[in-house]
Design an enzyme around this catalytic site. Structure first.
Site, PDB file in Angstrom:
ATOM      1  N   ASP A 138      55.605 -10.610-104.976  1.00 33.53           N
ATOM      2  CA  ASP A 138      56.404  -9.443-104.591  1.00 33.53           C
ATOM      3  C   ASP A 138      55.473  -8.234-104.629  1.00 33.53           C
ATOM      4  O   ASP A 138      54.929  -7.894-105.696  1.00 33.53           O
ATOM      5  CB  ASP A 138      57.581  -9.276-105.556  1.00 33.53           C
ATOM      6  CG  ASP A 138      58.471  -8.091-105.191  1.00 33.53           C
ATOM      7  OD1 ASP A 138      58.025  -7.183-104.456  1.00 33.53           O
ATOM      8  OD2 ASP A 138      59.621  -8.066-105.666  1.00 33.53           O
ATOM      9  N   PHE A 173      60.853  -7.306-111.819  1.00 35.86           N
ATOM     10  CA  PHE A 173      61.984  -6.501-111.364  1.00 35.86           C
ATOM     11  C   PHE A 173      63.206  -7.408-111.316  1.00 35.86           C
ATOM     12  O   PHE A 173      63.169  -8.493-110.734  1.00 35.86           O
ATOM     13  CB  PHE A 173      61.709  -5.871-110.001  1.00 35.86           C
ATOM     14  CG  PHE A 173      62.757  -4.862-109.639  1.00 35.86           C
ATOM     15  CD1 PHE A 173      62.800  -3.635-110.293  1.00 35.86           C
ATOM     16  CD2 PHE A 173      63.741  -5.150-108.716  1.00 35.86           C
ATOM     17  CE1 PHE A 173      63.789  -2.701-109.997  1.00 35.86           C
ATOM     18  CE2 PHE A 173      64.739  -4.227-108.412  1.00 35.86           C
ATOM     19  CZ  PHE A 173      64.761  -3.006-109.054  1.00 35.86           C
ATOM     20  N   TYR A 201      60.122   1.283 -98.571  1.00 33.82           N
ATOM     21  CA  TYR A 201      60.626   2.635 -98.840  1.00 33.82           C
ATOM     22  C   TYR A 201      59.975   3.290-100.051  1.00 33.82           C
ATOM     23  O   TYR A 201      60.357   4.385-100.424  1.00 33.82           O
ATOM     24  CB  TYR A 201      62.154   2.667 -98.932  1.00 33.82           C
ATOM     25  CG  TYR A 201      62.801   1.809 -99.992  1.00 33.82           C
ATOM     26  CD1 TYR A 201      62.809   2.184-101.327  1.00 33.82           C
ATOM     27  CD2 TYR A 201      63.455   0.635 -99.639  1.00 33.82           C
ATOM     28  CE1 TYR A 201      63.437   1.405-102.284  1.00 33.82           C
ATOM     29  CE2 TYR A 201      64.078  -0.157-100.589  1.00 33.82           C
ATOM     30  CZ  TYR A 201      64.071   0.238-101.905  1.00 33.82           C
ATOM     31  OH  TYR A 201      64.694  -0.543-102.854  1.00 33.82           O
ATOM     32  N   LYS A 202      58.998   2.607-100.634  1.00 32.68           N
ATOM     33  CA  LYS A 202      58.273   3.200-101.759  1.00 32.68           C
ATOM     34  C   LYS A 202      56.978   3.803-101.222  1.00 32.68           C
ATOM     35  O   LYS A 202      57.007   4.825-100.542  1.00 32.68           O
ATOM     36  CB  LYS A 202      58.041   2.138-102.821  1.00 32.68           C
ATOM     37  CG  LYS A 202      59.350   1.559-103.406  1.00 32.68           C
ATOM     38  CD  LYS A 202      59.076   0.472-104.425  1.00 32.68           C
ATOM     39  CE  LYS A 202      60.355  -0.183-104.916  1.00 32.68           C
ATOM     40  NZ  LYS A 202      61.194   0.725-105.725  1.00 32.68           N
ATOM     41  N   ARG A 252      58.235   7.383-116.044  1.00 35.84           N
ATOM     42  CA  ARG A 252      57.414   6.757-115.036  1.00 35.84           C
ATOM     43  C   ARG A 252      56.985   7.819-114.020  1.00 35.84           C
ATOM     44  O   ARG A 252      57.818   8.571-113.515  1.00 35.84           O
ATOM     45  CB  ARG A 252      58.273   5.684-114.358  1.00 35.84           C
ATOM     46  CG  ARG A 252      57.548   4.660-113.574  1.00 35.84           C
ATOM     47  CD  ARG A 252      58.501   3.557-113.147  1.00 35.84           C
ATOM     48  NE  ARG A 252      59.447   3.995-112.141  1.00 35.84           N
ATOM     49  CZ  ARG A 252      59.980   3.187-111.206  1.00 35.84           C
ATOM     50  NH1 ARG A 252      59.674   1.893-111.185  1.00 35.84           N
ATOM     51  NH2 ARG A 252      60.839   3.641-110.324  1.00 35.84           N
TER      52      ARG A 252
END
Lengths: 416, 416
Positions: free
Chosen positions: A203, A131, A228-229, A377
């Site tokens: 991560d 990312f 928050y995922k 996705r």
């Protein structure tokens, strides 16, 4: 050719022991939400909790709430609650700041520890497909240190063993790739890093709450991640940092704000680091956003990560099977590993008009997202995704593709 | 000896053009809140706004809200709304991260700019009495740069002219001292810094929304500040950073997260800074806490900072007069300047048993706070503090002191 029917999917939902957990979420009508890997859905409890924090804790109790409502302790309290999901121990996790900033802290500390142990190590190995903010933060840190550090970006996990050389200070990887859903073997790569004298920084943005993670079993050195995922903490909710007890005494980073001070209220004009995981804090935290993280974490305590993983794999297997069977003939290409032990909780397919197709899906209520290049996705959150949702999403995808019902001239927006 | 009576105070409230603004806040019954300099009171609008963000934007619109609800644009939109309060222009302010982190960013950039201009400058001048996190962040940054930087801490504003020498890279000051309420002459000190070749970085934590600030008139170089004190943004709400247009092209710092990238959604594996104030961003922001900042800012648009300042000075003058007249004989010592142009919007008195007296005041509903050593701190927010509140607070203070109704053995808690 799959023989699965919608009735089969409904039967799977009826037999699903996790099915009741969907009621813990407020999901919009008419939407199949397959983007919980980007922004998790809202726990029902979050609305009441937000009102309590805003109206009572802030409005009525005011400044006293720093103590009486435990605002000061929130980073550590939430960290302790999150810890079991990632194989961390109590007192090793804080929820604070952003993933970018937490990565900066742990990477800075890892480099400093290596500099003391073997100053010739000046390479940070990571993936080009990591990312981007992780790469950007590493660039920012190393450019400012200006001591000859460089990033080595590999193009495939296969290249990692050769890249982790005697000059490698830190192996910095995202456990599950945000684009492809590829999941690294954390234990094997950490072992490899250690064999070569490097530290391993992980991560967990697309892992925490999505796949089993055991940081201690893997003997990882540092980790950060997102709430928050899959953890459903709310938009942009503060991230987490993990520093294992064995590294806490040596842990230090440049972002030495007052919340990491040994005695913040002594107001002394010189920095003295606090003990333990407190060192991963910096400044004052956004209490309302932070408090809502707890609503997401509570739901995980009603099940186990193993049960979630079993359903997640069943959902992603089903999606892959159905797309490949029912959308055969369309130029879709699976970029997510078929092997369960290399797959996160998402499935990504490329399509030459991936952006346009995804816009049509969203317009029809199937919310996934798009990532360059050409990647559609789909995230599968076992807490609230039903097997029938998978069937229905594929049916709509098939209809859009069969009728070419997408606008290839559509202007591009951006979502995180 | 003052001749002011409670009736006089009530008359002042009746004549106060700002009195209606108190209705914009939800304040608890039976409390005189004199701690808005630490945590501002709750705007009534914040509860509805929190519910809208949580229930509708997050719960119903989910990932789409990054665009449809303008979540991505919040830091800049709030910054533009805050800008008039500090003499900043549109496109020069973002609300993001914490004050500590924003100070790190602007200080890092200021040092880098100076390093290019005159690498012999290796001193950061500040006050020993500055808010500690500012000093800690400067320590963290300079220790990690490891290029011979040092902090020079002065013990009094009078020492600043002598301290800002040819080796000074940056003068870093908090405009209004958090303990004493002393307010620096920003324009004069910035001019002095510039004459000596230094850059001036200002922390407006106790200034924004409290006193008139004109960063451009003062020709300041960088500024940061807090939204949860006088701006009433909510507990721990994200802070702000100001980078004037003239410094934006040169602005750079190590915290180069994806929100500061020129094209964050290109997901390119190399950092390229965005244009303008975007460079002061780092990672994803806590949307719920961030959104509530707007409720506080809206209230300021119903008045002017000049009107607020006039009332603030009237309130603090009244408090000083009443305490000195009615509590005469008690060992209280004013540490806040009497001169209006050197005074922020708070009044601090020392008392040998300051902590215990403050605990008694709080127990009686007069909420101020305590700061080491021996300082009782009273903040006067003209948006919601009444002249009669000042009278009543002093009456209760007098009663506590006259009766020695405080427990000098009380254990110490901590509030921010």
């Amino acid at each position: 050719m799959t023989t699965t029917t919608r009735e089969d999917c409904l039967a799977l939902d009826r037999a699903d022991p996790l099915a009741p957990l969907r009621d813990a979420f407020d999901l919009p009508q008419g939407v199949i939400y397959l983007d919980g890997n980007s922004l998790g859905a809202r726990p029902r409890a979050a609305l009441e909790r937000a009102a309590a924090v805003v109206a009572r804790e802030w409005g009525q109790d005011l400044i006293r709430s720093w103590n009486t409502a435990g605002w000061f302790d929130l980073p550590g309290r939430l960290g302790d609650r999150l810890a079991p999901l990632i194989g961390a121990r109590q007192g090793e996790v804080v929820v604070t700041d952003s993933t970018s900033l937490n990565l900066f802290k742990v990477l800075a500390s890892a480099l400093a520890m290596q500099e003391r142990a073997d100053p010739r190590r000046r390479v940070i190995v990571t993936e080009r497909s990591n990312f981007p903010t992780d790469i950007y933060m590493a660039e920012g840190l190393t450019a400012w240190l200006d001591r000859g550090y460089r990033l080595l970006l590999v193009d495939s996990p296969d290249e990692l063993p050769a890249a982790i050389g005697a000059d490698c200070a830190v192996l910095m990887l995202t456990h599950v790739n945000y684009r492809t859903g590829y999941m690294h073997d954390m234990a094997a790569l950490t072992r490899l890093a250690h064999e070569r004298g490097a530290l391993a920084v992980w991560d967990l943005a697309h892992s925490a709450g999505a796949v089993p993670v055991d940081l201690h079993a893997a003997n990882a050195d540092f980790a950060v991640g997102c709430t928050y995922k899959y953890l459903n903490g709310g938009p942009g909710a503060p991230a987490f940092a993990w520093v294992p007890q064995r590294h806490q005494a040596a842990f230090s980073h440049p972002l030495s704000g007052w919340w990491s001070h040994a005695s913040p209220f002594a107001m002394a004009p010189g920095f003295a680091p606090g003990e333990g995981i407190k060192r991963a804090l910096c400044g004052t935290q956004p209490v309302v956003s932070l408090a809502l993280v707890e609503c997401g974490l509570e739901i995980f305590e009603r099940t186990s990560i193993e049960a979630l993983r079993a359903k997640s794999l069943a959902l992603t297997d089903l999606f892959i099977d159905l797309v490949e069977a029912r959308c055969a003939g369309h130029p879709l290409e699976l970029v997510t590993p078929r092997a369960p032990d290399r797959r996160g909780s998402q499935v990504s397919f490329t399509h030459p008009h991936g952006y346009a197709v995804m816009q049509s899906l969203i317009a029809r209520g199937v919310i996934g997202d798009y990532r360059e290049p050409r990647i559609m996705r789909f995230g599968f959150t076992p807490l609230y995704t039903r097997f029938a949702d998978v069937w229905d999403a594929v049916a709509i995808l098939k209809d859009i593709l069969d009728r070419q019902a997408y606008d290839i001239t559509a202007a591009r927006g951006a979502v995180t």
